[in-house]
Design a protein around this motif. Structure first.
Motif, short mmCIF file in Angstrom:
data_model
loop_
_atom_site.label_atom_id
_atom_site.label_comp_id
_atom_site.label_asym_id
_atom_site.label_seq_id
_atom_site.Cartn_x
_atom_site.Cartn_y
_atom_site.Cartn_z
N GLY A 88 0.83 -1.21 0.00
CA GLY A 88 0.00 0.00 0.00
C GLY A 88 0.86 1.25 0.00
N LYS A 89 1.90 1.26 0.80
CA LYS A 89 2.82 2.39 0.86
C LYS A 89 3.53 2.56 -0.48
CE LYS A 89 6.69 4.15 3.59
NZ LYS A 89 7.95 3.99 2.91
N ALA A 90 3.96 1.44 -1.06
CA ALA A 90 4.66 1.49 -2.35
C ALA A 90 3.72 2.00 -3.45
CB ALA A 90 5.20 0.11 -2.71
N ALA A 122 11.10 -4.31 -2.50
CA ALA A 122 10.50 -5.49 -3.13
C ALA A 122 9.06 -5.21 -3.56
CB ALA A 122 10.55 -6.68 -2.17
N ALA A 123 8.30 -4.50 -2.71
CA ALA A 123 6.91 -4.17 -3.05
C ALA A 123 6.86 -3.28 -4.29
CB ALA A 123 6.23 -3.48 -1.86
N ARG A 124 7.74 -2.28 -4.36
CA ARG A 124 7.77 -1.41 -5.54
C ARG A 124 8.12 -2.21 -6.79
NH1 ARG A 124 9.75 4.62 -4.83
NH2 ARG A 124 8.94 5.03 -2.76
N ASP A 125 9.12 -3.08 -6.67
CA ASP A 125 9.53 -3.90 -7.82
C ASP A 125 8.39 -4.79 -8.30
OD1 ASP A 125 12.03 -2.76 -7.74
OD2 ASP A 125 13.01 -4.48 -6.80
N LEU A 126 7.62 -5.34 -7.38
CA LEU A 126 6.51 -6.20 -7.75
C LEU A 126 5.36 -5.41 -8.38
CD1 LEU A 126 6.42 -8.57 -4.65
CD2 LEU A 126 6.95 -9.23 -7.00
N LEU A 127 5.14 -4.19 -7.92
CA LEU A 127 4.01 -3.40 -8.40
C LEU A 127 4.32 -2.61 -9.68
CD1 LEU A 127 2.63 -1.98 -5.04
CD2 LEU A 127 1.61 -3.74 -6.48
N MET A 128 5.58 -2.32 -9.93
CA MET A 128 5.95 -1.44 -11.05
C MET A 128 5.33 -1.86 -12.39
SD MET A 128 7.43 1.42 -11.36
CE MET A 128 8.44 1.59 -9.91
N PRO A 129 5.34 -3.15 -12.75
CA PRO A 129 4.74 -3.51 -14.05
C PRO A 129 3.22 -3.30 -14.11
CG PRO A 129 6.10 -5.31 -13.20
CD PRO A 129 5.98 -4.29 -12.12
N TYR A 130 2.60 -3.03 -12.97
CA TYR A 130 1.15 -2.90 -12.91
C TYR A 130 0.70 -1.47 -12.59
CZ TYR A 130 1.71 -7.90 -12.75
OH TYR A 130 2.07 -9.19 -13.05
N GLY A 131 1.50 -0.51 -13.00
CA GLY A 131 1.17 0.90 -12.74
C GLY A 131 -0.17 1.30 -13.30
N ASP A 132 -0.49 0.82 -14.51
CA ASP A 132 -1.78 1.17 -15.12
C ASP A 132 -2.94 0.59 -14.32
OD1 ASP A 132 -0.92 -1.38 -15.86
OD2 ASP A 132 -1.54 -1.20 -17.95
#
Length: 134
Positions: A3-5, A50-60
């Motif tokens: 959530g923070k990421a 790690a959370a940012r890395d996991l979420l980055m491809p799903y920005g849209d």
């Protein structure tokens, strides 16, 4: 930490309002693994990256969920799962449409090439026909 990421990805790193309860829960979980404050901070920093890395491809997708959350104010797990499923299905459909469009373009190029080859063969045949008569 996700959530923070996600907030950081959507709003920037300005950290206008820290998710206090999320951080409290994360620290509580970190205490199960770490014995020192330094260890806790290190683990939380690692989890944030790690959370940012996991979420980055799903920005849209995050953007779509963010907009829906602003409209509806709350979403439960089933609603989020449905949104993610529909979103991924739409993305897959768009990819398939592009694939089919590219395939059709390749078919047209192949047809044009075949027609040019047939035309060149016809010209070559007509030019060699008088040569055979002599």
């Amino acid at each position: 930490m996700a959530g923070k990421a996600a907030e950081s990805m959507l709003l920037g790193d300005g950290d206008p309002q820290s998710p206090v309860d999320d951080l409290r829960q994360a620290r509580k979980l970190a205490l199960l693994f770490c014995k020192t404050e330094e260890g806790i901070e290190s683990l939380l920093e690692h989890c944030d990256v790690a959370a940012r890395d996991l979420l980055m491809p799903y920005g849209d997708l995050l953007m779509a969920l963010s907009i829906l959350l602003r409209i509806k104010r709350t979403l439960d797990g089933a609603e989020i799962d449905k949104i993610i499923g529909e979103f991924e299905a739409q993305k897959a459909l768009a990819v398939e449409h592009r694939r089919r469009e590219n395939w059709r373009k390749r078919e047209l190029v192949a047809e044009r090439f075949r027609a040019e080859c047939d035309h060149a063969n016809a010209i070559a045949s007509s030019q060699s026909a008088p040569d055979r008569m002599q």
